[in-house]
Design an enzyme around this catalytic site. Structure first.
Site, PDB file in Angstrom:
ATOM      1  CD  GLU A   1      49.554  36.296  35.633  1.00 20.91           C
ATOM      2  OE1 GLU A   1      49.546  37.492  35.528  1.00 20.91           O
ATOM      3  OE2 GLU A   1      50.655  35.761  36.160  1.00 20.91           O
TER       4      GLU A   1
ATOM      5  CD  GLU B   1      55.858  40.000  35.100  1.00 20.98           C
ATOM      6  OE1 GLU B   1      55.853  40.696  35.467  1.00 20.98           O
ATOM      7  OE2 GLU B   1      54.441  39.755  35.378  1.00 20.98           O
TER       8      GLU B   1
END
Ligand code: G3I
Length: 367
Positions: free
Chosen positions: A274, A161
């Site tokens: 995820e 991220e």
């Protein structure tokens, strides 16, 4: 890619489980997802260490997984919370040993992130750490951790991220890098430093950049530019991790498809790292308060649409991990505020949902 399945995942084990337990046996009796996906995609879940201590959750994880990731146990705050060079590998080692004993692969998540980093990382006494010291801490941490799990963790999320697209409330630099202590103290080079350190520590591990909203065209452009930059500088990066936190409406399957093709054109392998599908479309109004049969049916169709795409793209997408085993323990029930959610394949009683059946069907039918 080794996607062989051991005998534990075949249906004989399920029959034995059914015959010997009066407890909720439906879930254990269901056909193995790992088996259905074998030869197609690695399949598995994000797990917590407590889920591996026996009981139904453990049975489900071992039955349905060919790959696992620790939801929190391999993050820097978990491994090195006490200080530089002081590690607590015991819990993460248990996860890795559980997997190894069952022929299940392990993804490592995550070496550097703007969250779940221990505070000492960025401090020097009362002061903020200086650049040279932070670089040496990053290099030492990655050398130690990747070195510790060398040969046992087949793929690492090296950086998580770091890039931001279309998030009005998030501080970001002109190049799209998230402002964070890593970026602000080291500069953009922190990414290159991390990948180089990981490659040195385990040349055999697959090294990933992992992020959410990876299908957003602006994010695709940012990630692709990062990959080209790293490669121009001779830095090894093998893959992109698509977190794939989805809702019933977002993102569109065709956006994902375009993005997968674009990353594939760069010669990157891809993991869906995820996956979950929130019942809530958005959080400001009309929050869902229960999982009605109609909602669960729509969710199962949504799982089918996405998983069918990942299966169709399996020349590029090699693994699919769902972010949690059951609706009893999804991060979405507490973030960004407590609420009802039911985003996973098993319900809170660990029984398979329509989404489980849909994913199983998709895996079996893929040619
Ligand atoms: O370990 C402490 C415990 O000591 C304490 O008593 C308890 C009280 O709140 O908190 C525990 O820490 C929690 C931790 O999960 C372990 O359970 C944190 O509060 C909580 O914030 C943390 O949430 C995790 C979150 O990452 C943190 O950023 C979620 O479980 C985890 O699912 C989530 O995972 C991230 C991926 O790593 C990256 N992509 C997004 C994804 C979802 O946010």
């Amino acid at each position: 890619m080794d996607m062989s399945i051991s005998r534990r995942q075949l249906s004989l084990a399920a029959l034995v489980a059914m015959a010997t337990s009066a407890a909720p046996s439906l879930a254990v009796a269901a056909p193995s997802l790992a088996y259905a996906f074998s030869g197609k995609l690695l399949f598995g879940f994000a797990v917590t260490p407590e889920q591996l201590d026996g009981g139904l959750a453990t049975e489900l994880i071992e039955r349905h997984s060919s790959v696992l990731v620790a939801e929190n146990a391999m993050k820097p705050d978990a491994l090195a919370g006490k200080g530089e060079g002081i590690y607590d590998f015991a819990t993460a080692d248990r996860v890795v040993a559980f997997a190894a004993a069952r022929g299940i692969k392990v993804r490592g998540h995550t070496l550097l992130w703007h969250r779940q980093m221990p505070e000492w990382f960025f401090r020097d006494g009362a002061e903020e750490v200086n650049r040279a010291t932070l670089i040496s801490r990053i290099e030492r941490y990655i050398a130690d951790v990747v070195g510790h799990f060398k040969g046992r963790v087949f793929a690492w999320d090296v950086v998580n991220e770091a890039l931001v697209a279309d998030e009005p409330g998030t501080a970001v630099d002109a190049a799209g890098l998230r402002l964070s202590p890593l970026r602000d103290i080291v500069g953009p080079e922190f990414i290159e430093i991390a990948f180089r350190a990981a490659a040195r520590a385990d040349p055999g591990a697959l090294l990933f950049y992992n992020d959410y909203e990876t299908q957003n065209p602006r994010k695709v452009a940012l990630i692709s530019a990062l990959v080209r930059h790293l490669r121009e500088r001779g830095v090894k990066i093998d893959g992109i991790g698509h977190q794939a936190h989805c809702s019933m409406a977002h993102p569109m399957v065709h956006d994902f498809e375009r993005a997968i093709d674009q990353y594939g054109a760069l010669g990157l392998i891809q993991h869906i790292t995820e996956l979950d599908i929130a019942l809530n479309q958005q959080l400001m109004e009309n929050l869902v308060s229960a999982a009605t049969p109609a909602l669960l049916q729509r969710q199962s169709q949504r799982y089918a649409d996405l998983v069918n795409l990942f299966l169709r793209k399996r020349d590029k997408v090699h693994a699919l991990l769902v972010w949690g085993l059951s609706d009893a323990n999804s991060w979405l029930t507490s973030w960004p505020m407590p609420r009802f959610e039911a985003p996973l394949l098993f319900d809170a009683q660990l029984q398979p949902k329509p989404a489980f059946e849909a994913v199983l069907r998709a895996a079996r039918q893929a040619r």
